[in-house]
Motif scaffolding. Structure first.
Motif, PDB file in Angstrom:
ATOM      1  N   ALA A 228      26.107  71.696  30.699  1.00 19.35           N
ATOM      2  CA  ALA A 228      27.040  72.696  30.149  1.00 19.35           C
ATOM      3  C   ALA A 228      26.278  73.901  29.597  1.00 19.35           C
ATOM      4  O   ALA A 228      26.750  75.033  29.686  1.00 19.35           O
ATOM      5  CB  ALA A 228      27.906  72.059  29.075  1.00 19.35           C
ATOM      6  N   VAL A 229      25.093  73.639  29.043  1.00 22.07           N
ATOM      7  CA  VAL A 229      24.253  74.754  28.569  1.00 22.07           C
ATOM      8  C   VAL A 229      23.805  75.581  29.768  1.00 22.07           C
ATOM      9  O   VAL A 229      23.939  76.801  29.804  1.00 22.07           O
ATOM     10  CB  VAL A 229      23.021  74.219  27.791  1.00 22.07           C
ATOM     11  N   GLU A 230      23.292  74.878  30.791  1.00 17.40           N
ATOM     12  CA  GLU A 230      22.738  75.569  31.956  1.00 17.40           C
ATOM     13  C   GLU A 230      23.802  76.346  32.734  1.00 17.40           C
ATOM     14  O   GLU A 230      23.521  77.399  33.297  1.00 17.40           O
ATOM     15  CB  GLU A 230      22.019  74.565  32.869  1.00 17.40           C
ATOM     16  N   GLU A 231      25.013  75.821  32.746  1.00 19.19           N
ATOM     17  CA  GLU A 231      26.090  76.515  33.471  1.00 19.19           C
ATOM     18  C   GLU A 231      26.745  77.608  32.636  1.00 19.19           C
ATOM     19  O   GLU A 231      27.687  78.273  33.096  1.00 19.19           O
ATOM     20  CB  GLU A 231      27.163  75.501  33.904  1.00 19.19           C
ATOM     21  N   GLY A 232      26.302  77.759  31.386  1.00 23.94           N
ATOM     22  CA  GLY A 232      26.864  78.809  30.537  1.00 23.94           C
ATOM     23  C   GLY A 232      28.183  78.436  29.868  1.00 23.94           C
ATOM     24  O   GLY A 232      28.834  79.281  29.249  1.00 23.94           O
ATOM     25  N   LEU A 233      28.584  77.154  30.000  1.00 21.25           N
ATOM     26  CA  LEU A 233      29.870  76.733  29.429  1.00 21.25           C
ATOM     27  C   LEU A 233      29.820  76.774  27.898  1.00 21.25           C
ATOM     28  O   LEU A 233      30.784  77.180  27.242  1.00 21.25           O
ATOM     29  CB  LEU A 233      30.244  75.323  29.893  1.00 21.25           C
ATOM     30  N   ILE A 234      28.682  76.366  27.345  1.00 19.75           N
ATOM     31  CA  ILE A 234      28.546  76.314  25.884  1.00 19.75           C
ATOM     32  C   ILE A 234      28.644  77.729  25.301  1.00 19.75           C
ATOM     33  O   ILE A 234      29.278  77.945  24.267  1.00 19.75           O
ATOM     34  CB  ILE A 234      27.207  75.640  25.489  1.00 19.75           C
ATOM     35  N   LYS A 235      28.038  78.683  26.008  1.00 16.48           N
ATOM     36  CA  LYS A 235      28.113  80.085  25.590  1.00 16.48           C
ATOM     37  C   LYS A 235      29.586  80.525  25.551  1.00 16.48           C
ATOM     38  O   LYS A 235      30.040  81.152  24.590  1.00 16.48           O
ATOM     39  CB  LYS A 235      27.312  80.946  26.580  1.00 16.48           C
ATOM     40  N   THR A 236      30.329  80.157  26.598  1.00 15.81           N
ATOM     41  CA  THR A 236      31.763  80.496  26.658  1.00 15.81           C
ATOM     42  C   THR A 236      32.510  79.923  25.449  1.00 15.81           C
ATOM     43  O   THR A 236      33.305  80.608  24.812  1.00 15.81           O
ATOM     44  CB  THR A 236      32.385  79.942  27.962  1.00 15.81           C
ATOM     45  N   PHE A 237      32.227  78.651  25.141  1.00 20.78           N
ATOM     46  CA  PHE A 237      32.933  78.008  24.020  1.00 20.78           C
ATOM     47  C   PHE A 237      32.603  78.712  22.702  1.00 20.78           C
ATOM     48  O   PHE A 237      33.491  78.999  21.901  1.00 20.78           O
ATOM     49  CB  PHE A 237      32.561  76.520  23.921  1.00 20.78           C
ATOM     50  N   ILE A 238      31.320  78.991  22.497  1.00 22.41           N
ATOM     51  CA  ILE A 238      30.912  79.591  21.227  1.00 22.41           C
ATOM     52  C   ILE A 238      31.451  81.022  21.119  1.00 22.41           C
ATOM     53  O   ILE A 238      31.968  81.412  20.072  1.00 22.41           O
ATOM     54  CB  ILE A 238      29.380  79.527  21.062  1.00 22.41           C
ATOM     55  N   GLU A 239      31.383  81.739  22.197  1.00 25.64           N
ATOM     56  CA  GLU A 239      31.931  83.113  22.162  1.00 25.64           C
ATOM     57  C   GLU A 239      33.441  83.119  21.928  1.00 25.64           C
ATOM     58  O   GLU A 239      33.983  84.056  21.335  1.00 25.64           O
ATOM     59  CB  GLU A 239      31.589  83.847  23.471  1.00 25.64           C
ATOM     60  N   ALA A 240      34.116  82.064  22.381  1.00 26.30           N
ATOM     61  CA  ALA A 240      35.567  81.978  22.159  1.00 26.30           C
ATOM     62  C   ALA A 240      35.889  81.610  20.705  1.00 26.30           C
ATOM     63  O   ALA A 240      37.035  81.755  20.268  1.00 26.30           O
ATOM     64  CB  ALA A 240      36.177  80.960  23.108  1.00 26.30           C
ATOM     65  N   GLY A 241      34.890  81.096  19.991  1.00 26.71           N
ATOM     66  CA  GLY A 241      35.129  80.710  18.594  1.00 26.71           C
ATOM     67  C   GLY A 241      35.308  79.210  18.405  1.00 26.71           C
ATOM     68  O   GLY A 241      35.832  78.760  17.388  1.00 26.71           O
ATOM     69  N   ALA A 242      34.866  78.429  19.403  1.00 24.42           N
ATOM     70  CA  ALA A 242      34.909  76.973  19.256  1.00 24.42           C
ATOM     71  C   ALA A 242      33.587  76.493  18.655  1.00 24.42           C
ATOM     72  O   ALA A 242      32.584  77.219  18.710  1.00 24.42           O
ATOM     73  CB  ALA A 242      35.118  76.325  20.621  1.00 24.42           C
ATOM     74  N   VAL A 243      33.577  75.282  18.081  1.00 22.51           N
ATOM     75  CA  VAL A 243      32.314  74.675  17.690  1.00 22.51           C
ATOM     76  C   VAL A 243      31.958  73.616  18.723  1.00 22.51           C
ATOM     77  O   VAL A 243      32.839  73.007  19.323  1.00 22.51           O
ATOM     78  CB  VAL A 243      32.335  74.032  16.283  1.00 22.51           C
ATOM     79  N   VAL A 244      30.665  73.420  18.938  1.00 25.31           N
ATOM     80  CA  VAL A 244      30.208  72.444  19.915  1.00 25.31           C
ATOM     81  C   VAL A 244      29.342  71.422  19.184  1.00 25.31           C
ATOM     82  O   VAL A 244      28.460  71.792  18.407  1.00 25.31           O
ATOM     83  CB  VAL A 244      29.398  73.115  21.042  1.00 25.31           C
ATOM     84  N   SER A 245      29.620  70.143  19.423  1.00 22.64           N
ATOM     85  CA  SER A 245      28.898  69.088  18.707  1.00 22.64           C
ATOM     86  C   SER A 245      28.054  68.261  19.672  1.00 22.64           C
ATOM     87  O   SER A 245      28.334  68.184  20.862  1.00 22.64           O
ATOM     88  CB  SER A 245      29.895  68.160  18.010  1.00 22.64           C
ATOM     89  N   THR A 246      27.049  67.622  19.127  1.00 16.53           N
ATOM     90  CA  THR A 246      26.284  66.623  19.861  1.00 16.53           C
ATOM     91  C   THR A 246      27.218  65.462  20.222  1.00 16.53           C
ATOM     92  O   THR A 246      28.238  65.276  19.556  1.00 16.53           O
ATOM     93  CB  THR A 246      25.119  66.156  18.952  1.00 16.53           C
ATOM     94  N   PRO A 247      26.925  64.688  21.273  1.00 15.64           N
ATOM     95  CA  PRO A 247      27.822  63.601  21.662  1.00 15.64           C
ATOM     96  C   PRO A 247      28.127  62.629  20.503  1.00 15.64           C
ATOM     97  O   PRO A 247      27.207  62.183  19.814  1.00 15.64           O
ATOM     98  CB  PRO A 247      27.032  62.876  22.766  1.00 15.64           C
ATOM     99  N   THR A 248      29.388  62.332  20.308  1.00 13.41           N
ATOM    100  CA  THR A 248      29.839  61.350  19.316  1.00 13.41           C
ATOM    101  C   THR A 248      31.307  61.029  19.569  1.00 13.41           C
ATOM    102  O   THR A 248      32.037  61.856  20.117  1.00 13.41           O
ATOM    103  CB  THR A 248      29.667  61.858  17.870  1.00 13.41           C
ATOM    104  N   CYS A 249      31.730  59.819  19.152  1.00 15.88           N
ATOM    105  CA  CYS A 249      33.147  59.456  19.209  1.00 15.88           C
ATOM    106  C   CYS A 249      33.889  60.043  18.016  1.00 15.88           C
ATOM    107  O   CYS A 249      35.123  60.013  17.981  1.00 15.88           O
ATOM    108  CB  CYS A 249      33.309  57.940  19.186  1.00 15.88           C
ATOM    109  N   GLY A 250      33.161  60.528  17.015  1.00 11.12           N
ATOM    110  CA  GLY A 250      33.671  60.993  15.723  1.00 11.12           C
ATOM    111  C   GLY A 250      35.152  61.275  15.575  1.00 11.12           C
ATOM    112  O   GLY A 250      35.887  60.480  14.980  1.00 11.12           O
TER     113      GLY A 250
END
Lengths: 162, 425
Positions: B345-367
């Motif tokens: 997701a980092v390499e495909e730029g998806l994480i950038k899209t999420f952060i720019e949209a105003g979402a938070v991104v977490s490390t893997p967890t069932c939390g």
């Protein structure tokens, strides 16, 4: 334990493991601590009123949801002697047998028994007597294989008996 | 009498047995035993009471700290420590430490530990996920896990089955999540109680592996013992790409017996949302829009979990969110299910899209899925979530509400602030 006798706590369909014992409390597996929070999200009076030997009666799909063994452990630790339901969710069913919490499937009893009734259960015969209403019901007996696990006191003892 | 696909896999794992029928009680040999940081500590304590010298096979046990991790509090840290020390003491091959772990049901197929024909138990109800690869896999409790680790066997009642004949092709913005929510809405949360859900039909070739994992994952939400797909080219490709374990393909007999048969035309499935407080309360997006002309306002969106935290899910969500902003007052939490998916997701730029949209991104967890931590809800709050359960109090306060949906619907809802489909964009 050959028989159980106690007051009934009555619930409806689909009592799930999240309300039996919520995830926020699953950082412990101490039975007493789990028991002290049992059912609190759907019935905050349960832990205040439950006495040793009391009985839970519910309708369809009791224990649906998570595989957490904390759920039957909490019910057992709260003092419940048997759970009677129309049907049980499958993981709850095997967890209850494996830890030695008696459970009985009996649709007629699940429908007929009300909150506060005094009920007696004979585990040898599967007979359920509602002393308050003067009704009796025949619960389903366990297949011999499961009865063997129950007789030796759960799966740990069963493995040790192999 | 013919056997179902599930019955054939079970029969192949019982010593000296060729044929099984529904209702029979069996003791079966296990190919893999799974546990997590909630269920394994109890299993370890129970196993220590058994008269065994150690585990039955250190390469057939998988231990994944994913529920309260990275450690939520001291008690959770102690539980993880119990599991870690057990893994070291017993030289468990497949113990996944923080940094290499992921949400168990996304991680194990990705690591190649689950293949067609396997018989797998896991002390986690969503263990049924691996049916997507043609394995029999089912959730059990901690004591079953303990016995499984000790002797490599578990007891089962051979299940009857319900067959779902999938035909056609899903429309744009409709995914495996909509299919399984639709099915649970149709048969109910106990509609498949004690039974197998066997998926067959021409339509399967049109479903991605990630769609199939999502569908099999939620079989438990209909009460099923397992959900299972036939092994086709796509499943073989997936296994070849991820695993060097030998696999066996089982097929249902032509005269196998099914309790019920449901035809499902995939082209008719609409984006579907399950309303509080049961997964069976499924409504189509059209029903929701007409019932709530002003929109049903929500406070939080969660995109992730063992149900929908895979790369296809993140790609879909990013496609919807690209160049858009999360609604004011909305919290949007995105959780890639494994480290590998996170990196992709980092390499495909998806994480950038999420952060720019105003979402938070977490490390893997069932939390957040189970109200453990990270995204817990306050009273009166509503969350649209790509997770699998919307029970009372599941994600926090007993007076909060969870709406189960696909990544497409969750992402669109995070932008509009009300339950929405990207079809409207």
């Amino acid at each position: 334990m050959k028989t159980a006798k106690g007051n009934v706590f009555k619930y409806g369909d689909n009592v799930d493991t999240d309300v039996i014992i919520p995830a926020r409390l699953l950082n412990t597996f101490d039975p007493a601590e789990l028991g002290s929070h049992c059912m609190e999200d759907i019935d905050s009076d349960f832990v205040k009123k439950v006495k040793n030997g009391d009985i839970i009666v519910a309708t369809k799909n009791f224990g649906c949801g998570s595989s957490r063994e904390h759920a039957p452990i909490a019910i057992k630790a709260a003092g419940i002697s048997v759970v009677i339901a129309e049907t049980f969710a499958r993981i709850f069913y095997r967890n209850a047998i494996n830890i030695g919490l008696p459970i009985i499937e009996c649709p007629a009893a699940a429908q007929g028994i009300s909150l506060g009734d005094v009920v007696e259960v004979d585990f040898n015969t599967g007979l359920i007597n509602n002393l308050t209403q003067g009704q009796s019901y025949q619960g389903q007996a366990f297949p011999p294989f499961m009865q063997k696990i129950i007789d030796v006191g759960g799966l740990v003892n069963y493995v040790n008996s192999l | 009498m013919g056997m179902t696909m599930t019955q054939k896999i079970l029969a192949a794992h019982v010593d000296g047995v060729k044929e099984l029928k529904a209702g029979q009680l069996i003791e079966a040999n296990l190919d893999l035993v799974l546990g997590n940081d909630i269920t394994a500590p109890i299993a370890i304590k129970e196993m220590e009471k058994m008269n065994v010298r150690g585990v039955f096979d250190k390469s057939k046990i998988a231990l994944v700290p994913d529920h309260f991790t990275p450690n939520r509090d001291i008690k959770s840290a102690e539980n993880c420590k119990i599991m870690r020390e057990f893994a070291i003491r017993n030289d468990i091959t497949h113990y996944f430490e923080i940094g290499e772990m992921g949400i168990e049901h996304a991680l194990l197929p990705e690591k190649g530990l689950t293949v067609a024909g396997d018989l797998i138990i896991g002390a986690d109800s969503h263990t049924c996920t691996y049916g997507a690869l043609g394995a029999f896999s089912t959730g059990v409790g901690s004591t079953d896990m303990a016995a499984g680790m000790a002797i490599g066997k578990a007891w089962f009642k051979v299940p009857a089955a319900i067959r779902f004949n999938l035909t056609g092709k899903l429309n744009k913005w409709v995914s495996g999540k909509d299919v399984i929510l639709h099915i649970i809405g149709m048969i109910g949360v106990d509609g498949a109680l004690y039974k197998s859900m066997e998926f067959v039909g021409d339509g399967i070739k049109n479903l991605s592996m990630d769609d199939r994992f999502t569908i099999a994952n939620m079989a438990i939400e209909a009460g099923a013992k397992n959900g299972i797909f036939p092994v086709d080219e796509l499943a073989l490709e997936y296994m070849k790409a991820h695993s060097d374990k030998p696999y066996t393909i089982y097929e249902a007999d032509f005269d196998a017996v099914y309790d019920e048969d449901y035809p499902i035309d995939l082209s008719t499935i609409r984006p579907t949302v399950s309303f509080p407080h049961l997964p069976e309360n499924a409504k189509t997006i059209d029903e929701i829009i007409s019932a709530y002309p002003e929109g049903l306002k929500i406070d939080q969106v969660v995109i992730g979990s063992c149900t929908n935290g895979r790369i296809d899910d993140l790609r879909t969500a990013a496609l919807v969110m690209k160049g858009r902003k999360v609604a004011k007052g909305m919290r949007c939490i995105v959780i890639p299910a494994t480290q590998k998916i996170y990196l992709e997701a980092v390499e495909e730029g998806l994480i950038k899209t999420f952060i720019e949209a105003g979402a938070v991104v977490s490390t893997p967890t069932c939390g957040p899925c189970w109200g453990g931590f990270l995204g817990v809800l306050a009273s009166g709050e509503r969350c649209v979530s790509t997770t699998n359960r919307n029970f009372v109090g599941r994600m926090g306060h007993v007076d909060s509400e969870i709406y189960l949906a696909s990544p497409a619907v969750a992402a669109a809802s995070s932008i509009t602030g009300v339950i929405s489909s990207p079809e409207a964009f």
